[in-house]
Design a protein around this motif. Structure first.
Motif, PDB file in Angstrom:
ATOM      1  N   ILE A  31      29.418 -20.036 -17.749  1.00 37.06           N
ATOM      2  CA  ILE A  31      30.583 -20.900 -17.546  1.00 37.06           C
ATOM      3  C   ILE A  31      31.813 -20.161 -18.041  1.00 37.06           C
ATOM      4  O   ILE A  31      32.011 -19.980 -19.244  1.00 37.06           O
ATOM      5  N   GLY A  32      32.634 -19.685 -17.136  1.00 37.74           N
ATOM      6  CA  GLY A  32      33.811 -18.906 -17.505  1.00 37.74           C
ATOM      7  C   GLY A  32      35.042 -19.776 -17.672  1.00 37.74           C
ATOM      8  O   GLY A  32      35.075 -20.945 -17.286  1.00 37.74           O
ATOM      9  N   GLY A  33      36.068 -19.189 -18.290  1.00 45.85           N
ATOM     10  CA  GLY A  33      37.355 -19.850 -18.398  1.00 45.85           C
ATOM     11  C   GLY A  33      37.513 -20.784 -19.574  1.00 45.85           C
ATOM     12  O   GLY A  33      38.559 -21.402 -19.740  1.00 45.85           O
ATOM     13  N   VAL A  34      36.487 -20.934 -20.411  1.00 46.44           N
ATOM     14  CA  VAL A  34      36.591 -21.785 -21.599  1.00 46.44           C
ATOM     15  C   VAL A  34      37.114 -20.972 -22.763  1.00 46.44           C
ATOM     16  O   VAL A  34      38.149 -21.275 -23.352  1.00 46.44           O
ATOM     17  N   TYR A  35      36.398 -19.900 -23.113  1.00 41.50           N
ATOM     18  CA  TYR A  35      36.827 -18.948 -24.140  1.00 41.50           C
ATOM     19  C   TYR A  35      36.726 -17.545 -23.545  1.00 41.50           C
ATOM     20  O   TYR A  35      35.863 -17.281 -22.713  1.00 41.50           O
ATOM     21  N   ALA A  36      37.573 -16.645 -24.019  1.00 40.15           N
ATOM     22  CA  ALA A  36      37.466 -15.247 -23.583  1.00 40.15           C
ATOM     23  C   ALA A  36      36.092 -14.694 -23.961  1.00 40.15           C
ATOM     24  O   ALA A  36      35.467 -13.949 -23.202  1.00 40.15           O
ATOM     25  N   SER A  37      35.604 -15.056 -25.140  1.00 39.59           N
ATOM     26  CA  SER A  37      34.235 -14.759 -25.556  1.00 39.59           C
ATOM     27  C   SER A  37      33.743 -15.950 -26.360  1.00 39.59           C
ATOM     28  O   SER A  37      34.544 -16.681 -26.952  1.00 39.59           O
ATOM     29  N   ASP A  38      32.457 -16.147 -26.401  1.00 40.53           N
ATOM     30  CA  ASP A  38      31.914 -17.305 -27.110  1.00 40.53           C
ATOM     31  C   ASP A  38      32.243 -17.212 -28.597  1.00 40.53           C
ATOM     32  O   ASP A  38      32.147 -16.139 -29.212  1.00 40.53           O
ATOM     33  N   LEU A  39      32.625 -18.343 -29.189  1.00 40.42           N
ATOM     34  CA  LEU A  39      32.982 -18.365 -30.598  1.00 40.42           C
ATOM     35  C   LEU A  39      31.816 -17.900 -31.460  1.00 40.42           C
ATOM     36  O   LEU A  39      30.682 -18.338 -31.270  1.00 40.42           O
ATOM     37  N   GLY A  40      32.104 -17.016 -32.393  1.00 37.48           N
ATOM     38  CA  GLY A  40      31.077 -16.529 -33.296  1.00 37.48           C
ATOM     39  C   GLY A  40      30.283 -15.353 -32.773  1.00 37.48           C
ATOM     40  O   GLY A  40      29.390 -14.860 -33.463  1.00 37.48           O
ATOM     41  N   SER A  41      30.602 -14.870 -31.566  1.00 38.84           N
ATOM     42  CA  SER A  41      29.815 -13.772 -30.994  1.00 38.84           C
ATOM     43  C   SER A  41      30.143 -12.431 -31.627  1.00 38.84           C
ATOM     44  O   SER A  41      29.342 -11.497 -31.557  1.00 38.84           O
ATOM     45  N   THR A  42      31.312 -12.311 -32.273  1.00 39.14           N
ATOM     46  CA  THR A  42      31.719 -11.060 -32.921  1.00 39.14           C
ATOM     47  C   THR A  42      32.108 -11.347 -34.359  1.00 39.14           C
ATOM     48  O   THR A  42      32.967 -12.192 -34.620  1.00 39.14           O
ATOM     49  N   MET A  43      31.487 -10.641 -35.305  1.00 42.43           N
ATOM     50  CA  MET A  43      31.770 -10.830 -36.725  1.00 42.43           C
ATOM     51  C   MET A  43      32.532  -9.663 -37.341  1.00 42.43           C
ATOM     52  O   MET A  43      33.098  -9.792 -38.427  1.00 42.43           O
ATOM     53  N   LEU A  44      32.537  -8.511 -36.660  1.00 45.84           N
ATOM     54  CA  LEU A  44      33.072  -7.278 -37.225  1.00 45.84           C
ATOM     55  C   LEU A  44      34.217  -6.733 -36.395  1.00 45.84           C
ATOM     56  O   LEU A  44      34.393  -7.090 -35.235  1.00 45.84           O
ATOM     57  N   ASN A  45      34.979  -5.844 -37.000  1.00 46.57           N
ATOM     58  CA  ASN A  45      35.867  -4.965 -36.250  1.00 46.57           C
ATOM     59  C   ASN A  45      35.784  -3.566 -36.859  1.00 46.57           C
ATOM     60  O   ASN A  45      34.986  -3.326 -37.774  1.00 46.57           O
ATOM     61  N   GLY A  46      36.601  -2.652 -36.395  1.00 47.20           N
ATOM     62  CA  GLY A  46      36.512  -1.278 -36.855  1.00 47.20           C
ATOM     63  C   GLY A  46      36.877  -1.073 -38.308  1.00 47.20           C
ATOM     64  O   GLY A  46      36.568  -0.027 -38.892  1.00 47.20           O
ATOM     65  N   GLU A  47      37.533  -2.052 -38.931  1.00 43.19           N
ATOM     66  CA  GLU A  47      37.987  -1.928 -40.316  1.00 43.19           C
ATOM     67  C   GLU A  47      37.098  -2.675 -41.309  1.00 43.19           C
ATOM     68  O   GLU A  47      37.374  -2.677 -42.508  1.00 43.19           O
ATOM     69  N   THR A  48      36.053  -3.334 -40.841  1.00 45.22           N
ATOM     70  CA  THR A  48      35.188  -4.108 -41.729  1.00 45.22           C
ATOM     71  C   THR A  48      34.510  -3.201 -42.750  1.00 45.22           C
ATOM     72  O   THR A  48      33.960  -2.151 -42.396  1.00 45.22           O
TER      73      THR A  48
END
Length: 204
Positions: A31-48
């Motif tokens: 189901i597209g168009g609700v969120y750019a990505s599902d909430l909680g799917s990413t916990m990190l970034n390059g600075e974590t």
């Protein structure tokens, strides 16, 4: 005739049904168009900060069969043992770490994966340090109320031996069900809903 207010009946409970994924992980359901990505799917970034790990989690029923339609949320401290929460009074948590994640289990294998970090130790309410751990919340078809448990790490033997939760007498026989085993760069953890290996569940 109206029902007496001092004798209200409890509403019947209902399982999560098929709507958990469509409401909480719409992209996973196509189901597209609700969120750019599902909430909680990413916990990190390059600075974590911290040691990056992968968690591979399954939820097993009483026959040892993985549930292929479960959904798992995790909460954890950052590498320094601080929570990304307004209630955290001990210091500032890593702003580059979410501290919370949500993943559905794979519809074919029953496995869900989290890319996260090894958490630091957090004090128990009496000041003793708890072992590094991650809190899990699990929902699925057939579960009326979300189940709440913890995941500890097999390679933290000293910290696990000092942990006040793991030391509780009523948990000792099932402490092994709370331990995630290391396999390469990943930690593998099975949640047992029933049977001899039933996981310790906590009041949420």
């Amino acid at each position: 005739m109206a029902q007496s207010l001092d004798r209200l009946k409890e509403s019947p409970s209902q399982t999560a049904g098929p709507y958990v994924h469509t409401g909480l992980t719409p992209n996973f359901c196509g189901i597209g168009g609700v969120y750019a990505s599902d909430l909680g799917s990413t916990m990190l970034n390059g600075e974590t900060k911290g040691d990056r790990i992968e968690l591979r989690i399954r939820v097993l029923d009483g026959t040892g069969t993985p549930l292929k339609d479960a959904l798992i949320e995790i909460w954890q401290a950052d590498a320094n043992g601080l929570y990304n929460s307004p209630a955290e009074m001990r210091g500032a948590a890593d702003p580059n770490f979410q501290g919370w994640g949500r993943q559905p289990t794979d519809m074919e294998t029953g496995v869900c994966r989290f890319q996260t970090i090894k958490p630091g130790r957090v004090p128990f309410r009496d000041g003793r340090l708890m072992a590094p751990h991650i809190t899990l919340w699990i929902v699925a078809r057939g579960i009326n109320i979300g189940l709440h448990t913890r995941l500890y790490f097999a390679d933290e033997e000293k910290a696990n031996a000092e942990d006040p939760i793991l030391a509780r007498i009523e948990h000792r026989l099932r402490v092994p069900t709370l331990i995630a085993e290391r396999q390469g760069d990943s930690y593998v953890f099975d949640v047992h809903l029933q049977g001899e290996k039933e996981t310790v569940f906590f009041d949420s």
